[in-house]
Design an enzyme around this catalytic site. Structure first.
Site, mmCIF file in Angstrom:
data_model
loop_
_atom_site.group_PDB
_atom_site.id
_atom_site.type_symbol
_atom_site.label_atom_id
_atom_site.label_comp_id
_atom_site.label_asym_id
_atom_site.label_seq_id
_atom_site.Cartn_x
_atom_site.Cartn_y
_atom_site.Cartn_z
ATOM 1 N N LEU A 76 -49.403 -75.757 17.282
ATOM 2 C CA LEU A 76 -48.772 -74.740 17.197
ATOM 3 C C LEU A 76 -49.677 -73.356 17.719
ATOM 4 C CD1 LEU A 76 -48.575 -75.797 13.464
ATOM 5 C CD2 LEU A 76 -46.548 -75.728 15.098
ATOM 6 N N SER A 112 -58.202 -74.165 21.336
ATOM 7 C CA SER A 112 -57.533 -75.058 19.990
ATOM 8 C C SER A 112 -58.677 -75.395 18.928
ATOM 9 C CB SER A 112 -56.746 -76.110 20.606
ATOM 10 O OG SER A 112 -55.828 -76.060 21.637
ATOM 11 N N LEU A 123 -52.496 -81.947 13.606
ATOM 12 C CA LEU A 123 -52.118 -80.530 13.956
ATOM 13 C C LEU A 123 -53.180 -79.974 14.840
ATOM 14 C CD1 LEU A 123 -50.465 -79.647 10.584
ATOM 15 C CD2 LEU A 123 -49.592 -80.857 12.461
ATOM 16 N N GLU A 124 -52.669 -78.945 15.647
ATOM 17 C CA GLU A 124 -53.620 -78.139 16.600
ATOM 18 C C GLU A 124 -53.070 -76.892 16.234
ATOM 19 O OE1 GLU A 124 -54.380 -77.885 21.335
ATOM 20 O OE2 GLU A 124 -53.176 -79.651 20.369
ATOM 21 N N PHE A 125 -53.888 -75.671 16.200
ATOM 22 C CA PHE A 125 -53.669 -74.327 16.586
ATOM 23 C C PHE A 125 -54.283 -74.117 17.947
ATOM 24 C CE2 PHE A 125 -53.779 -73.178 11.703
ATOM 25 C CZ PHE A 125 -52.493 -73.417 11.461
#
Length: 130
Positions: A76, A112, A123-125
């Site tokens: 994301l 990230s 999940l990854e920002f």
């Protein structure tokens, strides 16, 4: 060239509707959309995470091997510096598993941080701010 313009939705699976809804709303910042029958979807900008969970009949249009809780990997975009994403995760008691690390995403080079949802999905920002 085909007239495909963007990704509309992907499917994730959860083991607990309430726990997942709280996490994706509070930590990820998703808008929770009721889709009927006690089900929800998580809307993030123009993209949707459709959710499979307990009590759903998975007959019909699903993958040959349907996604299971803890087996998704979703990136994301974080709109801001990656350090703010790390601070946000810490405020919510979410452990950063990896990062900040340089990565290459749909927007090109970024930075990230990786973490997990309550079921263990990765999940990854990713931040594209320099």
């Amino acid at each position: 060239m085909t007239p495909v313009t963007r990704l509309d939705h992907v499917v994730i699976a959860v083991s607990d509707w309430r726990v997942a809804t709280d996490f994706y709303r509070d930590v990820v910042g998703a808008e929770v959309i009721g889709v009927g029958g006690g089900r929800v979807a998580f809307r993030i900008g123009p993209t949707q995470l459709s959710v499979h969970g307990p009590g759903m009949d998975l007959a019909g249009d699903v993958a040959r091997l349907p996604v299971r809780p803890g087996k998704s990997d979703v990136c994301l975009v974080w709109d801001g510096p990656v350090e703010a994403a790390v601070a946000h995760l810490r405020r919510h008691g979410v452990e950063v598993e990896t990062g900040p690390v340089p990565r290459f995403g749909a927007g090109g080079p970024g930075t990230s941080v990786y973490f997990r949802d309550p079921d263990g999905s990765l999940l990854e920002f990713i931040s594209y701010e320099a």
